[in-house]
Design an enzyme around this catalytic site. Sequence first.
Site, PDB file in Angstrom:
ATOM      1  N   ASP A 181       7.424 -12.304 -11.205  1.00 48.81           N
ATOM      2  CA  ASP A 181       8.103 -13.148 -12.182  1.00 48.81           C
ATOM      3  C   ASP A 181       7.854 -12.407 -13.492  1.00 48.81           C
ATOM      4  O   ASP A 181       6.736 -12.416 -14.009  1.00 48.81           O
ATOM      5  CB  ASP A 181       7.474 -14.547 -12.220  1.00 48.81           C
ATOM      6  CG  ASP A 181       8.189 -15.430 -13.220  1.00 48.81           C
ATOM      7  OD1 ASP A 181       8.450 -14.966 -14.350  1.00 48.81           O
ATOM      8  OD2 ASP A 181       8.494 -16.584 -12.896  1.00 48.81           O
ATOM      9  N   HIS A 182       8.878 -11.720 -14.006  1.00 45.33           N
ATOM     10  CA  HIS A 182       8.576 -10.770 -15.085  1.00 45.33           C
ATOM     11  C   HIS A 182       8.093 -11.469 -16.362  1.00 45.33           C
ATOM     12  O   HIS A 182       7.474 -10.835 -17.204  1.00 45.33           O
ATOM     13  CB  HIS A 182       9.755  -9.820 -15.344  1.00 45.33           C
ATOM     14  CG  HIS A 182      10.892 -10.398 -16.125  1.00 45.33           C
ATOM     15  ND1 HIS A 182      11.881 -11.141 -15.544  1.00 45.33           N
ATOM     16  CD2 HIS A 182      11.204 -10.341 -17.437  1.00 45.33           C
ATOM     17  CE1 HIS A 182      12.749 -11.509 -16.472  1.00 45.33           C
ATOM     18  NE2 HIS A 182      12.372 -11.037 -17.629  1.00 45.33           N
ATOM     19  N   HIS A 244      10.689 -18.749 -14.332  1.00 42.08           N
ATOM     20  CA  HIS A 244      10.086 -18.416 -15.632  1.00 42.08           C
ATOM     21  C   HIS A 244       9.638 -19.657 -16.420  1.00 42.08           C
ATOM     22  O   HIS A 244       8.534 -19.690 -16.957  1.00 42.08           O
ATOM     23  CB  HIS A 244      11.081 -17.630 -16.497  1.00 42.08           C
ATOM     24  CG  HIS A 244      11.693 -16.449 -15.810  1.00 42.08           C
ATOM     25  ND1 HIS A 244      10.983 -15.640 -14.965  1.00 42.08           N
ATOM     26  CD2 HIS A 244      12.947 -15.934 -15.839  1.00 42.08           C
ATOM     27  CE1 HIS A 244      11.766 -14.681 -14.513  1.00 42.08           C
ATOM     28  NE2 HIS A 244      12.973 -14.841 -15.024  1.00 42.08           N
TER      29      HIS A 244
HETATM   30  N1  NDP Z   1      19.104  -6.550 -12.960  1.00 40.62           N
HETATM   31  C1  NDP Z   1      18.233  -7.368 -13.536  1.00 40.62           C
HETATM   32  O1  NDP Z   1      18.104  -7.457 -14.773  1.00 40.62           O
HETATM   33  C2  NDP Z   1      17.358  -8.212 -12.692  1.00 40.62           C
HETATM   34  C3  NDP Z   1      17.391  -8.128 -11.317  1.00 40.62           C
HETATM   35  N2  NDP Z   1      16.541  -8.887 -10.570  1.00 40.62           N
HETATM   36  C4  NDP Z   1      16.557  -8.817  -9.114  1.00 40.62           C
HETATM   37  O2  NDP Z   1      16.388  -7.456  -8.684  1.00 40.62           O
HETATM   38  C5  NDP Z   1      17.106  -7.216  -7.497  1.00 40.62           C
HETATM   39  C6  NDP Z   1      18.059  -6.056  -7.732  1.00 40.62           C
HETATM   40  O3  NDP Z   1      18.953  -6.384  -8.763  1.00 40.62           O
HETATM   41  P1  NDP Z   1      19.962  -5.315  -9.391  1.00 40.62           P
HETATM   42  O4  NDP Z   1      19.295  -4.001  -9.562  1.00 40.62           O
HETATM   43  O5  NDP Z   1      20.540  -5.978 -10.579  1.00 40.62           O
HETATM   44  O6  NDP Z   1      21.084  -5.200  -8.251  1.00 40.62           O
HETATM   45  P2  NDP Z   1      22.228  -4.097  -8.093  1.00 40.62           P
HETATM   46  O7  NDP Z   1      23.343  -4.754  -7.389  1.00 40.62           O
HETATM   47  O8  NDP Z   1      22.494  -3.385  -9.363  1.00 40.62           O
HETATM   48  O9  NDP Z   1      21.560  -3.033  -7.109  1.00 40.62           O
HETATM   49  C7  NDP Z   1      21.432  -3.246  -5.729  1.00 40.62           C
HETATM   50  C8  NDP Z   1      20.816  -2.019  -5.082  1.00 40.62           C
HETATM   51  O10 NDP Z   1      20.715  -2.217  -3.688  1.00 40.62           O
HETATM   52  C9  NDP Z   1      21.303  -1.118  -2.985  1.00 40.62           C
HETATM   53  N3  NDP Z   1      21.846  -1.601  -1.717  1.00 40.62           N
HETATM   54  C10 NDP Z   1      22.725  -2.604  -1.531  1.00 40.62           C
HETATM   55  N4  NDP Z   1      22.949  -2.797  -0.216  1.00 40.62           N
HETATM   56  C11 NDP Z   1      22.168  -1.897   0.442  1.00 40.62           C
HETATM   57  C12 NDP Z   1      21.933  -1.610   1.808  1.00 40.62           C
HETATM   58  N5  NDP Z   1      22.541  -2.270   2.799  1.00 40.62           N
HETATM   59  N6  NDP Z   1      21.059  -0.620   2.104  1.00 40.62           N
HETATM   60  C13 NDP Z   1      20.430   0.055   1.120  1.00 40.62           C
HETATM   61  N7  NDP Z   1      20.605  -0.177  -0.175  1.00 40.62           N
HETATM   62  C14 NDP Z   1      21.472  -1.132  -0.514  1.00 40.62           C
HETATM   63  C15 NDP Z   1      22.359  -0.612  -3.956  1.00 40.62           C
HETATM   64  O11 NDP Z   1      22.665   0.738  -3.766  1.00 40.62           O
HETATM   65  P3  NDP Z   1      23.897   1.310  -2.892  1.00 40.62           P
HETATM   66  O12 NDP Z   1      25.103   0.562  -3.332  1.00 40.62           O
HETATM   67  O13 NDP Z   1      23.901   2.748  -3.218  1.00 40.62           O
HETATM   68  O14 NDP Z   1      23.518   1.028  -1.504  1.00 40.62           O
HETATM   69  C16 NDP Z   1      21.597  -0.751  -5.274  1.00 40.62           C
HETATM   70  O15 NDP Z   1      20.699   0.316  -5.419  1.00 40.62           O
HETATM   71  C17 NDP Z   1      17.802  -8.547  -7.164  1.00 40.62           C
HETATM   72  O16 NDP Z   1      16.961  -9.267  -6.298  1.00 40.62           O
HETATM   73  C18 NDP Z   1      17.866  -9.253  -8.516  1.00 40.62           C
HETATM   74  O17 NDP Z   1      17.935 -10.646  -8.369  1.00 40.62           O
HETATM   75  C19 NDP Z   1      15.604  -9.708 -11.155  1.00 40.62           C
HETATM   76  C20 NDP Z   1      15.529  -9.838 -12.511  1.00 40.62           C
HETATM   77  C21 NDP Z   1      16.401  -9.122 -13.403  1.00 40.62           C
HETATM   78  O1  LIG Z   2      15.177 -13.269 -14.519  1.00 42.65           O
HETATM   79  C1  LIG Z   2      16.048 -13.303 -15.361  1.00 42.65           C
HETATM   80  O2  LIG Z   2      15.712 -13.125 -16.648  1.00 42.65           O
HETATM   81  C2  LIG Z   2      16.665 -12.704 -17.601  1.00 42.65           C
HETATM   82  C3  LIG Z   2      16.049 -13.001 -18.958  1.00 42.65           C
HETATM   83  O3  LIG Z   2      14.914 -12.221 -19.123  1.00 42.65           O
HETATM   84  P1  LIG Z   2      14.375 -11.857 -20.578  1.00 42.65           P
HETATM   85  O4  LIG Z   2      13.128 -11.098 -20.332  1.00 42.65           O
HETATM   86  O5  LIG Z   2      15.452 -11.044 -21.245  1.00 42.65           O
HETATM   87  O6  LIG Z   2      14.177 -13.151 -21.287  1.00 42.65           O
HETATM   88  C4  LIG Z   2      17.981 -13.398 -17.427  1.00 42.65           C
HETATM   89  O7  LIG Z   2      18.947 -12.786 -18.259  1.00 42.65           O
HETATM   90  C5  LIG Z   2      18.440 -13.280 -16.005  1.00 42.65           C
HETATM   91  O8  LIG Z   2      19.626 -14.042 -15.820  1.00 42.65           O
HETATM   92  C6  LIG Z   2      17.389 -13.775 -15.042  1.00 42.65           C
HETATM   93  O9  LIG Z   2      17.753 -13.424 -13.722  1.00 42.65           O
END
Ligand code: NDP
Ligand SMILES: O=C1O[C@H](COP(=O)(O)O)[C@@H](O)[C@H](O)[C@H]1O
Length: 502
Positions: A181-182, A244
Amino acid sequence: MQVNVTNKPTALIILFGATGDLAKRKLFPSIYRLFQKKNIEKFAVIGVARRPLTNAEFQENVKDSVQTFADSHENVDDFVSHFSYHSHDVSSSESYIELKNIADKLDEQYDLNGNRIFYLAMAPEFFGTIAEQVKAQGLTDTTGYKRLVIEKPFGTSFESAQELNVQIRTAFSEDEIYRIDHYLGKEMVQNIEVIRFANAMFEPLWNNQYISNIQVTSSETLGVEERGRYYETSGALRDMVQNHLMQMVALLAMEPPIKLTDEEIRSEKARAFRSLRPMKKEDVEAFFVRGQYDEGTVSNSLLPAYRNEPSVDSESNTETYVAGKLLIDNFRWAGVPFYIRTGKRMDVKSTKIVVQFKDIPMNLYYSKEPEENVHPNLLVIHIQPEEGITLLLNAKKNGNQMQTKPVRLSFSNTSIDRMNTPEAYEKLLFDSMRGDATNFTHWDEVALSWKFVDIISEVWEHTKDETFPNYVAGSAGPKCADNLLEKDGHFWWPIENLEIDN
Ligand SMILES: NC(=O)C1=CN([C@@H]2O[C@H](COP(=O)(O)OP(=O)(O)OC[C@H]3O[C@@H](n4cnc5c(N)ncnc54)[C@H](OP(=O)(O)O)[C@@H]3O)[C@@H](O)[C@H]2O)C=CC1
Ligand SMILES: O=C1O[C@H](COP(=O)(O)O)[C@@H](O)[C@H](O)[C@H]1O
C-alpha cells in the site's frame, strides 16, 4: 515471525509487468535511487512481460525511465547493466523453466545468495497463477529468502481477496508476502506514529475527551486517465478508501504497540479495524456519499466528464469521489467521527489529516467579543505534496484589548532535514529487500477493510445514483459531502488554507 533485517540487502528481483506503467514511472526510478545511494550494491533484475524485447532494448527502456523520472542521471549505464529481460506469457507454464535458468545464472553472476523477490506489477487476475507457477517450476526452491511483493488491488471484495490469498499461500507463507500500500511508504504517513507516540503533548490528548473529530482528505487533480477499464469495476471506494484511506485511519486510531515490530504494529492496526462500527446496509446512505465528475474547465482547458473518458460506460454509475464517516467503538474513540474523503479531478492535489480538538469548557474570550469566535486547536499533518505539521493555536491579538487570533506553528519536513524524502516505492522496495514488513499490509487488515467496504459497494452497485455527474471537474467535490458533516455540526476544514508557513 520477526525477520532478520539487513541493511545492505542482496536480491534478484523478478519483476512481472516490466513493460508497464508502474514499472516505468515508479519502480525503475526507485531501484535506481537505491543504487545511487549505495543502499543496494549486489542486485539484478529480470523484467518479465509478453512483448518481445532484447536485453539491450529493455535496458534502453529502463534508462529512459530513469532519465525521465529520477532526479539524477549518473552511472545509468552501470545501473542498467544489472537488468535482463525475459519475454513470457505468465499464464503459460512453459517458459518458467527458462526463467529459472536465467535466475540461477544471475544469482551466481552477482553473488546474490539465492535471495529472490517476485514483484507482481501486473493485473491482479495473474497473481494466483504466477505464485503457483513459480513454486511448481522450482523458482522458489532457493537457498536464500523468497518474497512475494504484490501490488494493489488485493482482490475486489472480501471473497475475492480470500480466494487470492489462498492461491498465493500455496507458494508463500504470510511472512513472505509483502502487500504494497504505497501510502504506507510515504514519509508523513510513517510519521503519524512518531507524532502520536513520541510526543508527551499529544498522546494524553489523543482520545474522545479532547478530540472533536478527525478529517482525512486525499484529493487528486488527475482524472481516470487511461485506466478506465480497471476503474469502472473499482471506483474510488475500492481504489482509495479500502486501502490508503483506511490505513491512515488505522494509524491514527490504533493503540500504542508494545514494540515497534511489524507484528505488533500490524496487530494494533487490525485491532483498530476490528473496533470499526460495521456498516449496515440501511445506514450506508447516512454515513457515506459518492460523486462522479462532470466536464469542467481548468486553466482554460475543457476536461471531459468521467462518462466520456476512454473505456468508460456513457451511463456509468461508478463513483470518482467518496466521503464517509467512520466510527470506532472502543474506549478511546467512542463518539469521535473520523471523516474521510477522496476524489479525482478535484481543485487541488493534496493529502492532509486534520485533527480538530474540542473547545475548552469555558472560554473567557467569547463573552467580550462574541463575533471573534475562538478557533478550535487543529493539528494538521501534511502528507503531500508538502510534508510537515502545522499546529493552529489561539494567541492574543497585539494591542490593549484581550482579543484572540489564530496563530500557526509549522514544521516543514523537507526543509528541516535538508533533503528530498525518499519516494514511497523506494522505501517499500528497500524494506522488502531488507525483510521489514512493517509498512506492508497483513492479511488480517486487508480482510477487515474489505468486509467494511463490501457493504457499501453492495448498496451502491444496486442503486443507481441519479444525481451523477454531481461535481464539476476542477471543483471541491459534491455538495452532499458538506451535508455529511453539517448534520453533525462540523465542516470540512478547507485544505487549501492550511498550508505550511515556512
Ligand atoms: N500505474 C500505477 O500508477 C499503479 C498501478 N498499480 C497496480 O500495479 C499493477 C500494474 O499496473 P500498471 O503498470 O499500471 O499496468 P499496465 O497495464 O501498464 O502494465 C501491465 C504489465 O503486465 C504485462 N502483461 C500483461 N499481460 C501479461 C501476460 N499474460 N503475461 C506477461 N505479462 C503480461 C504487460 O506487458 P505486455 O503487454 O508486454 O505483456 C505490462 O508490462 C496493477 O495491479 C495496478 O493496479 C498500483 C498503484 C498505482
Ligand atoms: O493507488 C492509487 O493511488 C493513486 C494516488 O496516489 P498518490 O500517491 O498520487 O496520492 C491514485 O491516482 C490511483 O487511482 C490509485 O490506484
